[in-house]
Design an enzyme around this catalytic site. Structure first.
Site, PDB file in Angstrom:
ATOM      1  N   GLY A 104       0.840  -1.204   0.000  1.00 52.80           N
ATOM      2  CA  GLY A 104       0.000   0.000   0.000  1.00 52.80           C
ATOM      3  C   GLY A 104       0.870   1.248   0.000  1.00 52.80           C
ATOM      4  O   GLY A 104       2.014   1.251  -0.463  1.00 52.80           O
ATOM      5  N   GLY A 105       0.317   2.311   0.583  1.00 51.68           N
ATOM      6  CA  GLY A 105       1.048   3.584   0.618  1.00 51.68           C
ATOM      7  C   GLY A 105       2.369   3.477   1.349  1.00 51.68           C
ATOM      8  O   GLY A 105       3.258   4.321   1.162  1.00 51.68           O
ATOM      9  N   GLY A 108      23.659  11.778 -29.875  1.00 52.81           N
ATOM     10  CA  GLY A 108      23.212  12.365 -28.598  1.00 52.81           C
ATOM     11  C   GLY A 108      23.738  11.586 -27.407  1.00 52.81           C
ATOM     12  O   GLY A 108      23.974  12.159 -26.330  1.00 52.81           O
ATOM     13  N   ALA A 109      23.952  10.288 -27.604  1.00 48.28           N
ATOM     14  CA  ALA A 109      24.442   9.465 -26.492  1.00 48.28           C
ATOM     15  C   ALA A 109      25.865   9.872 -26.120  1.00 48.28           C
ATOM     16  O   ALA A 109      26.248   9.835 -24.953  1.00 48.28           O
ATOM     17  CB  ALA A 109      24.375   7.990 -26.863  1.00 48.28           C
TER      18      ALA A 109
HETATM   19  C1  HXC Z   1      -3.301  -3.990  12.262  1.00 53.35           C
HETATM   20  C2  HXC Z   1      -2.194  -5.857  11.497  1.00 53.35           C
HETATM   21  C3  HXC Z   1      -1.986  -5.242  10.240  1.00 53.35           C
HETATM   22  C4  HXC Z   1      -2.508  -3.919  10.067  1.00 53.35           C
HETATM   23  C5  HXC Z   1      -1.104  -7.199  10.180  1.00 53.35           C
HETATM   24  N1  HXC Z   1      -1.630  -7.049  11.416  1.00 53.35           N
HETATM   25  N2  HXC Z   1      -1.323  -6.099   9.461  1.00 53.35           N
HETATM   26  N3  HXC Z   1      -2.847  -5.222  12.493  1.00 53.35           N
HETATM   27  N4  HXC Z   1      -3.138  -3.334  11.092  1.00 53.35           N
HETATM   28  N5  HXC Z   1      -2.342  -3.276   8.896  1.00 53.35           N
HETATM   29  C6  HXC Z   1      -1.602  -8.017  12.504  1.00 53.35           C
HETATM   30  C7  HXC Z   1      -2.459  -9.239  12.228  1.00 53.35           C
HETATM   31  O1  HXC Z   1      -3.794  -8.985  12.558  1.00 53.35           O
HETATM   32  C8  HXC Z   1      -1.812 -10.244  13.159  1.00 53.35           C
HETATM   33  O2  HXC Z   1      -2.278  -9.984  14.456  1.00 53.35           O
HETATM   34  C9  HXC Z   1      -0.346  -9.861  13.108  1.00 53.35           C
HETATM   35  O3  HXC Z   1      -0.298  -8.522  12.635  1.00 53.35           O
HETATM   36  C10 HXC Z   1       0.467 -10.725  12.199  1.00 53.35           C
HETATM   37  O4  HXC Z   1      -0.207 -10.795  10.958  1.00 53.35           O
HETATM   38  P1  HXC Z   1      -0.473 -12.171  10.202  1.00 53.35           P
HETATM   39  O5  HXC Z   1      -1.560 -11.906   9.223  1.00 53.35           O
HETATM   40  O6  HXC Z   1      -0.664 -13.279  11.183  1.00 53.35           O
HETATM   41  O7  HXC Z   1       0.915 -12.387   9.495  1.00 53.35           O
HETATM   42  P2  HXC Z   1       1.199 -12.947   8.038  1.00 53.35           P
HETATM   43  O8  HXC Z   1       0.402 -14.187   7.794  1.00 53.35           O
HETATM   44  O9  HXC Z   1       2.670 -13.029   7.906  1.00 53.35           O
HETATM   45  O10 HXC Z   1       0.650 -11.817   7.047  1.00 53.35           O
HETATM   46  C11 HXC Z   1       1.221 -10.561   7.028  1.00 53.35           C
HETATM   47  C12 HXC Z   1       0.379  -9.611   6.147  1.00 53.35           C
HETATM   48  C13 HXC Z   1      -1.086  -9.662   6.581  1.00 53.35           C
HETATM   49  C14 HXC Z   1       0.542 -10.034   4.690  1.00 53.35           C
HETATM   50  C15 HXC Z   1       1.003  -8.219   6.297  1.00 53.35           C
HETATM   51  O11 HXC Z   1      -1.132  -9.469   7.988  1.00 53.35           O
HETATM   52  C16 HXC Z   1      -1.899  -8.611   5.937  1.00 53.35           C
HETATM   53  O12 HXC Z   1      -2.321  -8.757   4.796  1.00 53.35           O
HETATM   54  N6  HXC Z   1      -2.196  -7.528   6.695  1.00 53.35           N
HETATM   55  C17 HXC Z   1      -2.979  -6.438   6.209  1.00 53.35           C
HETATM   56  C18 HXC Z   1      -2.183  -5.636   5.233  1.00 53.35           C
HETATM   57  C19 HXC Z   1      -2.909  -4.414   4.813  1.00 53.35           C
HETATM   58  O13 HXC Z   1      -3.907  -4.464   4.083  1.00 53.35           O
HETATM   59  N7  HXC Z   1      -2.481  -3.265   5.349  1.00 53.35           N
HETATM   60  C20 HXC Z   1      -3.005  -2.023   5.001  1.00 53.35           C
HETATM   61  C21 HXC Z   1      -2.301  -1.631   3.690  1.00 53.35           C
HETATM   62  S1  HXC Z   1      -2.859  -0.094   3.130  1.00 53.35           S
HETATM   63  P3  HXC Z   1      -2.507 -11.156  15.525  1.00 53.35           P
HETATM   64  O14 HXC Z   1      -3.216 -10.496  16.634  1.00 53.35           O
HETATM   65  O15 HXC Z   1      -3.322 -12.199  14.841  1.00 53.35           O
HETATM   66  O16 HXC Z   1      -1.143 -11.619  15.868  1.00 53.35           O
HETATM   67  C22 HXC Z   1      -1.808   0.940   3.849  1.00 53.35           C
HETATM   68  C23 HXC Z   1      -2.143   2.349   3.559  1.00 53.35           C
HETATM   69  C24 HXC Z   1      -1.017   3.228   3.891  1.00 53.35           C
HETATM   70  O17 HXC Z   1      -0.909   0.603   4.505  1.00 53.35           O
HETATM   71  C25 HXC Z   1      -1.349   4.565   3.347  1.00 53.35           C
HETATM   72  C26 HXC Z   1      -0.200   5.484   3.499  1.00 53.35           C
HETATM   73  C27 HXC Z   1      -0.405   6.694   2.679  1.00 53.35           C
END
Ligand code: HXC
Length: 520
Positions: free
Chosen positions: A169-170, A404-405
């Site tokens: 993501g971001g 040019g290169a």
């Molecule tokens: C809160 C999160 C989290 C998040 C992971 N966790 N991402 N908690 N916010 N964004 C937590 C999970 O709930 C889990 O908690 C622990 O972290 C470990 O994650 P797992 O899923 O068990 O690990 P894994 O299987 O290795 O997967 C990792 C992952 C997956 C691929 C990152 O967790 C995932 O898809 N997370 C969401 C990613 C996402 O969509 N993020 C937002 C992106 S948009 P527990 O309690 O179970 O241990 C963004 C916008 C930014 O970031 C904008 C900026 C401008």
């Protein structure tokens, strides 16, 4: 008093565990080190001064009050890396997946402020699930604050990002705003939208690694500058990189006595360029023979391989090397090579590295794919970057330098301070065969026998090469400072650099402006 100290020890103990034993086990099972293990390996022993160990989030709701680990999923501090001061930031995946909430971001911004105020590099070890979902817009604000700091720090202190887990993501835009990205194979990935969104939006099936794994970004997109096979390998790369980088833009890159004699001539160079102008050779052979032995650290080694960029040392002085690579696509400049060269030249100029350019370039790549992709816009970036660069610029023309290169690749016309050419150099508007075909088109068309026509073309091309496409024509105009034997390249560059090192941008005329407008 003892009780208070015991309490401190107990709290520290808790903080050191991050998200807890279970999460640490999971991290290890994935082949990843924890944030603290990474820092311990990266920094010089005993040099880490941690900041904000006891920071905790203040979010409520969604069960957040029960999740209150010390540190809030990121470890920050001041340290020494390869003997040099640095600020280190390491996201701790064991606490809520290293997700970034308000306080997590505040820690990062505070550490970056330290780096900027004190003029030391930032090393950011990314391992995060992105914006912490439970903290809503506070997380987004945190990212915005980090991006802002990345931009403020840009060109002032070196910024190094290692991607050692998810970065989606971001969140990708903080590393993207930094100077170097190192990715770990298999355990890291970077993408703006993940496989599930890709499937929903455009119906494409793709997995995480094929979409944004280390090799994809190191070979196809150019997002990653370096790839490592493990956490250890990535951290070793950071240590190596740190030995070349100055702490900030007001300092020169660190000098290191390598013991390689400055006047070492290399006979092998005399025979390295093939007699046939169309035969390939490996430019990296030239680079490694000219630089101090064992000092070449290639940047973007797997991407746009028709160009070569990297750091090295010349008689101990850290330098940047830019080159064409005849071994790949004959060293032609295309869109990716243009971006690779231009961004590297701008980094080197910002941080006071002399730029050594080795030229063997047949031109810009022709064709609709390149024209429609904007080779005009991208190629212009090289011209802009070299012209704008006020650091010492030394160029060696080995063989082809056409059109040019020729101008783009660090020519004297764009402000090079010293240009040498090998006797094999061919400097002209275009290759002799192409030139002969155009200039003597009518004469050639009048020859009916194809064999006779080919013989005549070869003869005219030879004449063009002898009279115009050679180093002496350009040297006769003073566009080249010296025609040298290839074996003399290292001693010549060392001597030239010794004199040109005192060049300072304040003594180079640049018209007053707020900022230029490079063809982004
Ligand atoms: C809160 C999160 C989290 C998040 C992971 N966790 N991402 N908690 N916010 N964004 C937590 C999970 O709930 C889990 O908690 C622990 O972290 C470990 O994650 P797992 O899923 O068990 O690990 P894994 O299987 O290795 O997967 C990792 C992952 C997956 C691929 C990152 O967790 C995932 O898809 N997370 C969401 C990613 C996402 O969509 N993020 C937002 C992106 S948009 P527990 O309690 O179970 O241990 C963004 C916008 C930014 O970031 C904008 C900026 C401008």
């Amino acid at each position: 008093m003892n009780e208070k100290i015991k309490e401190l020890h107990a709290l520290r103990e808790k903080a050191l565990k991050g998200g807890g034993e279970e999460a640490i086990k999971k991290q290890h099972a994935k082949g990843k080190w924890t944030a603290r293990e990474r820092i311990e390996y990266l920094v010089d022993p005993g040099s880490f001064l941690e900041l904000d160990m006891f920071v905790r989030h203040r979010a409520t709701g969604f069960g957040m009050e029960k999740r209150l680990a010390y540190g809030d999923g990121v470890v920050t501090g001041l340290a020494k890396v390869s003997g040099r001061r640095a600020v280190v930031i390491a996201q701790d995946f064991t606490f809520m997946g290293g997700s970034l909430g308000e306080m997590h971001a505040k820690k990062i911004v505070k550490a970056m402020r330290h780096a900027l105020a004190n003029g030391v590099p930032v090393i950011f070890l990314n391992d995060s699930g992105g914006a912490r979902i439970q903290e809503g817009v506070d997380s987004l604000k945190g990212y915005g604050d980090i991006f802002y700091m990345n931009v403020m720090a840009s060109g002032v202190i070196p910024q190094i990002a290692a991607i050692m887990g998810p970065c989606a993501g971001g969140a990708v835009y903080s590393p993207a705003l930094m100077d170097f990205i190192i990715m770990v194979r298999r355990t890291s990935f970077m993408f703006v939208t993940g496989p599930r969104v890709v499937k929903a939006a455009i119906g494409e099936d793709v997995d995480e690694q094929s979409l944004g794994g280390a090799d994809v970004h190191a070979t196809k997109s150019g997002v990653a500058h370096f790839v490592a096979d493990s956490d250890e390998g990535a951290l070793n790369l950071i240590k190596a990189l740190m030995t070349y980088l100055p702490s900030n833009n007001a300092e020169d890159p660190p000098y290191l006595n390598t013991g390689d004699p400055p006047d070492r001539a290399d006979e092998n160079l005399n025979a390295l360029v093939p007699v046939d102008p169309n035969e390939a050779y490996d430019m990296k052979d030239v680079i490694t023979r000219v630089l101090d032995r064992g000092t070449f650290l290639e940047v973007h080694a797997g991407w746009a391989q028709n160009a070569v960029t990297g750091f090295g040392r010349l008689a101990g002085a850290a330098v940047c090397v830019v080159a064409n690579q005849p071994k790949h696509m004959a060293g032609v400049l295309d869109i990716d090579a243009s971006d690779k060269i231009a961004s590297f030249v701008r980094f080197c100029d910002a941080f006071n590295f002399p730029i050594i350019t080795f030229v063997d370039v047949p031109g810009f790549l022709p064709g609709t794919a390149q024209e429609h992709g904007g080779i005009i816009r991208h190629g212009a970036k090289i011209l802009y970057a070299y012209s704008e660069a006020t650091v010492p610029k030394l160029t060696v023309i080995l063989r082809k330098a056409y059109g040019g290169a020729y101008i783009a690749m660090g020519s004297s016309h764009l402000g090079a301070d010293f240009v040498a050419a090998w006797p094999t150099a061919e400097i002209a508007v275009m290759g002799p065969e192409g030139a002969a075909e155009i200039v003597w088109r009518r004469d050639l068309a009048s020859i009916k026998d194809p064999e006779e026509r080919a013989r005549k073309l070869a003869e005219l091309a030879r004449e063009y090469r002898e009279k115009i496409a050679n180093p002496y024509f350009a040297a006769g105009r003073g566009y080249i400072d010296a025609v040298i034997e290839p074996k003399e390249t290292r001693p010549t560059l060392v001597r030239a650099l010794e004199h040109i090192r005192s060049k300072r941008e304040t003594r180079v005329w640049v018209p007053p402006k707020k900022h230029g407008l490079p063809p982004f």
